[in-house]
Design a protein around this motif. Structure first.
Motif, mmCIF file in Angstrom:
data_model
loop_
_atom_site.group_PDB
_atom_site.id
_atom_site.type_symbol
_atom_site.label_atom_id
_atom_site.label_comp_id
_atom_site.label_asym_id
_atom_site.label_seq_id
_atom_site.Cartn_x
_atom_site.Cartn_y
_atom_site.Cartn_z
ATOM 1 N N SER A 109 7.311 13.388 0.208
ATOM 2 C CA SER A 109 8.601 14.012 -0.053
ATOM 3 C C SER A 109 9.744 13.114 0.409
ATOM 4 O O SER A 109 10.789 13.037 -0.255
ATOM 5 N N TYR A 110 9.555 12.417 1.522
ATOM 6 C CA TYR A 110 10.591 11.508 2.015
ATOM 7 C C TYR A 110 10.821 10.370 1.023
ATOM 8 O O TYR A 110 11.965 10.023 0.707
ATOM 9 N N PHE A 111 9.750 9.793 0.514
ATOM 10 C CA PHE A 111 9.867 8.728 -0.490
ATOM 11 C C PHE A 111 10.549 9.256 -1.757
ATOM 12 O O PHE A 111 11.466 8.632 -2.292
ATOM 13 N N LEU A 112 10.077 10.399 -2.252
ATOM 14 C CA LEU A 112 10.598 10.936 -3.508
ATOM 15 C C LEU A 112 12.057 11.372 -3.394
ATOM 16 O O LEU A 112 12.737 11.511 -4.409
ATOM 17 N N SER A 113 12.528 11.591 -2.181
ATOM 18 C CA SER A 113 13.922 11.978 -1.969
ATOM 19 C C SER A 113 14.861 10.780 -2.010
ATOM 20 O O SER A 113 16.041 10.911 -1.686
ATOM 21 N N ALA B 45 2.593 4.155 -3.112
ATOM 22 C CA ALA B 45 1.961 3.884 -4.408
ATOM 23 C C ALA B 45 2.367 4.925 -5.449
ATOM 24 O O ALA B 45 2.687 4.585 -6.597
ATOM 25 N N ILE B 46 2.363 6.202 -5.079
ATOM 26 C CA ILE B 46 2.716 7.266 -6.022
ATOM 27 C C ILE B 46 4.182 7.168 -6.413
ATOM 28 O O ILE B 46 4.541 7.269 -7.599
ATOM 29 N N THR B 47 5.048 6.951 -5.429
ATOM 30 C CA THR B 47 6.483 6.849 -5.722
ATOM 31 C C THR B 47 6.759 5.686 -6.663
ATOM 32 O O THR B 47 7.551 5.805 -7.614
ATOM 33 N N ALA B 48 6.101 4.550 -6.418
ATOM 34 C CA ALA B 48 6.310 3.382 -7.271
ATOM 35 C C ALA B 48 5.883 3.663 -8.707
ATOM 36 O O ALA B 48 6.586 3.316 -9.664
ATOM 37 N N HIS B 49 4.742 4.319 -8.867
ATOM 38 C CA HIS B 49 4.238 4.571 -10.218
ATOM 39 C C HIS B 49 5.086 5.601 -10.945
ATOM 40 O O HIS B 49 5.392 5.442 -12.144
ATOM 41 N N SER C 10 13.277 -3.217 -3.258
ATOM 42 C CA SER C 10 12.465 -2.364 -2.395
ATOM 43 C C SER C 10 10.992 -2.571 -2.710
ATOM 44 O O SER C 10 10.622 -3.007 -3.810
ATOM 45 N N LEU C 11 10.135 -2.230 -1.773
ATOM 46 C CA LEU C 11 8.691 -2.280 -2.040
ATOM 47 C C LEU C 11 8.338 -1.385 -3.222
ATOM 48 O O LEU C 11 7.404 -1.677 -3.972
ATOM 49 N N VAL C 12 9.087 -0.298 -3.402
ATOM 50 C CA VAL C 12 8.823 0.631 -4.494
ATOM 51 C C VAL C 12 8.965 -0.060 -5.842
ATOM 52 O O VAL C 12 8.276 0.274 -6.806
ATOM 53 N N GLU C 13 9.837 -1.058 -5.920
ATOM 54 C CA GLU C 13 10.135 -1.723 -7.183
ATOM 55 C C GLU C 13 9.298 -2.977 -7.411
ATOM 56 O O GLU C 13 9.427 -3.612 -8.457
ATOM 57 N N GLN C 14 8.470 -3.341 -6.444
ATOM 58 C CA GLN C 14 7.715 -4.581 -6.551
ATOM 59 C C GLN C 14 6.269 -4.320 -6.968
ATOM 60 O O GLN C 14 5.818 -3.179 -7.065
ATOM 61 N N ASP C 15 5.573 -5.424 -7.202
ATOM 62 C CA ASP C 15 4.176 -5.374 -7.634
ATOM 63 C C ASP C 15 3.301 -5.174 -6.394
ATOM 64 O O ASP C 15 3.092 -6.094 -5.610
#
Length: 653
Positions: free
Chosen positions: A48-52, A644-648, A78-83
């Protein structure tokens, strides 16, 4: 206390009464969300923190120069946007998920060496990247941690229980917290501290609006859009999109819940999920139809993804089952004095994709040649989503006079995350008489017997079954009450797989005290010393090692058999603590089709089969899993699943 758990066709008496009173005014109109999380423990809170919109950015310099070099390829992202597959290349550790190893290496650098180094990440708020979601939990935020004995100490170090961007030290300072002596000496913390930390975390981080507590999920299934228009929700849905827009989709298999059957179980089952349903048909990852159906669902065309390898099947990742022999070799270090990595989970040994690189300079040049111009996939850019997940259930709501009633809910969503943990259903012995009322399956039930006066110092011995930490906690608690104990366990005290043989003595003195009791020898109350019978060191404790329970009788006689034992003993209560399994019955047939072993139920030996870089189910697109359901049993590792879930999800939207 409940004598058994609620199922799809059986409900406890309080639930049955509440459900029978449901009226039209109790029903809730359908809500649309981008994502629904089932489970509000540490996994659900972290996600939830990531998705927020709170995303991590690399700010430090890792001691792993190759990891540092990879992170400096696109340092502004951000790590979320990287491979994530590229960033986790070559990492090894005690998690079986490489993204968990990546995030842990940056959040808790050198943690396995016993060090508490500063995080190498900074967290930034990206409000435009928020994902509309809801977290459904059976109790208050914190999950299982809200139900455990607050006086116990955690197995992990206190710092390992932290969630993103709020250290335990910062939380304690804000609460003017005073540590007890045992915590200062061991660096562990109490369960009471952890449960309060998780509750406070939701409030401090502004996540409370995403959480819906005291809920029971009764069904998760995939539904066709045209079926939605034929349902009772059609008038509401038609205000959003005309029925003519919806294209009839392919066949979707669903499974209906059986009629409710009343019973006389107690009200404590309100924390349990029931029998549910999920289609085995796949769900496309994006689409325009769902945006018409639910305007608040993100449905913009898939953006260019920074990931160039999203799917599994990479031969460089080989799963190795933890064993003392493996971890005692040169493959991975022993990691004493903190914890042996074989303790709770399997590990991945990953071969780097850059095997012939001898220096960081050469490695950096190789990255420049091979990774700066990486192609980025177009994720389902031309697909149209023809099905959604329908998540239904009910919420326990208190009236002004304090009486509970149920309120139904229904969510339509493109994505569902399973974050329920592994402790819902206690494992059973499978012997005759195990369902008798004096056979208990958790420590809380035993404590209730004490509080009710049904168990006293004059009672017959309490039989505790099991050789894990839960059984050890029960022994410690029962000893503190002064009750006699019969301890039955199947393993040998010297078995290297026994948990006590893996724990450092200095960090876990209370568990090693139990281990010494187990090793004290035969179950007889006296022993022969220099020709004289003397009382044993632990007169109120009898150990029956390498012993099985054969039968439990109504008169509280228990038949046991061991190497030198075959007798019937009288007991007051039996506490069976031999592990637990998740309750994913709301998935019905799909429950046995999403594990690594097809056809087998999900448990510690058969976690959910996921793409390790996205945590999406390999069998049901749009269905994700994290935490213990995927083999991550440490809180410090579950957060990698959230990344991983947030990135996808971000890539799909």
């Amino acid at each position: 206390m409940p004598t058994q758990f609620c199922t799809a066709t059986r409900h406890c008496s309080n639930h049955q009464k509440a459900i029978s009173k449901l009226g039209a005014n109790e029903k809730e109109e359908t809500r649309c969300k981008d994502l629904v999380i089932i489970g509000n423990g540490p996994s659900g809170i972290a996600l939830s923190y990531f998705l927020s919109g709170h995303w991590p950015y690399y700010k430090g310099e890792s001691n792993d120069e190759f990891l540092h070099t990879r992170l400096m390829v696109e340092p502004h992202l951000s790590l979320v946007e990287q491979d994530l597959q590229f960033l986790s290349d070559g990492l090894e550790g005690r998690s079986n998920n490489p993204v968990s190893l990546l995030l842990d290496a940056l959040q808790k650098p050198e943690a396995d060496l016993g060090l508490e180094e500063p995080s190498l990440l900074e967290w930034r708020s990206n409000r435009d990247k928020q994902v509309d979601h809801v977290v459904l939990g059976r109790g208050q935020p914190g999950g299982i941690w809200q139900t455990l004995d607050g006086g116990l100490l955690t197995v992990s170090l206190g710092a390992w229980m932290e969630l993103p961007n709020l250290t335990m030290s910062e939380w304690k300072e804000s609460n003017q917290f005073k540590q007890i002596k045992s915590e200062l000496l061991s660096r562990r913390t109490s369960v009471a501290n952890v449960s309060k930390y998780y509750t406070d975390y939701v409030d401090i981080m502004g996540l409370a609006d995403n959480f819906r507590s005291c809920t029971v999920v009764t069904a998760v299934k995939q539904v066709k859009l045209d079926d939605i228009f034929k349902s009772a929700d059609a008038p509401v849905i038609n205000e959003i999109v005309p029925e003519s827009v919806v294209e009839i989709s392919e066949e979707v298999f669903t499974f209906d819940i059986d009629d409710l059957v009343p019973d006389d179980l107690s009200s404590q089952c309100s924390s349990l999920t029931q029998k549910r349903s999920l289609s085995s048909a796949s769900v496309d990852s994006c689409g325009q139809q769902s945006s018409l159906l639910c305007p608040n669902l993100s449905t913009s065309p898939a953006q260019i993804s920074p990931s160039c390898r999203l799917r599994t099947g990479n031969p460089r990742y080989e799963r190795s089952v933890s064993s003392p022999e493996v971890f005692g070799s040169n493959i991975l270090p022993n990691w004493d004095p903190i914890l042996n990595p074989a303790l709770f989970s399997c590990s991945y040994k990953q071969d780097s994709g850059f095997e012939n690189i001898s220096s960081a300079q050469d490695y950096s040049q190789s990255l420049s040649d091979n990774c700066r111009l990486r192609s980025k996939p177009n994720i389902d850019s031309v697909c149209q989503q023809k099905t959604l997940f329908e998540v239904t259930g009910y919420e326990m709501v208190a009236d002004a006079d304090g009486k509970n009633h149920t309120k139904q809910f229904k969510y339509l969503t493109k994505n569902v995350v399973l974050a329920t943990g592994q402790t819902d259903l206690p494992n059973k012995l499978g012997v005759a008489g195990e369902d008798l009322p004096f056979v208990l399956h958790n420590l809380q039930e035993l404590e209730k017997m004490v509080d009710d006066g049904r168990l006293t110092k004059n009672s017959d011995p309490v039989m505790i079954v099991g050789a894990g930490l839960s059984a050890a906690d029960a022994i410690i608690s029962t000893q503190n009450h002064g009750f006699p104990i019969m301890h039955v366990f199947r393993k040998s005290v010297s078995d290297p797989a026994l948990i006590f043989n893996k724990l450092p003595v200095a960090l876990y003195p209370e568990y090693h005290a139990v281990h010494r009791m187990m090793a004290s020898g035969t179950h007889h109350q006296t022993k022969l010393v220099k020709g004289h019978q003397v009382e044993r060191e632990y007169p109120g404790y009898q150990a029956f090692g390498q012993t099985d329970i054969l039968e439990i009788n109504k008169d509280r006689q228990v038949l046991i058999r061991g190497p030198q034992t075959h007798l019937s003993v009288q007991v007051s209560f039996i506490v069976v603590l031999i592990g637990a399994s998740p309750n994913l019955s709301f998935l019905t047939e799909a429950e046995t089709e999403i594990g690594r072993v097809p056809g087998a139920a999900i448990d510690r030996e058969n976690p959910i089969d996921i793409d390790v870089f996205t945590h999406e189910s390999t069998n049901v697109p749009g269905l994700y899993a994290m935490g213990p359901l995927t083999g991550d049993n440490f809180v410090r590792f579950i957060q990698g699943g959230a990344l991983a879930i947030t990135a996808h999800v971000n890539q799909k939207s």
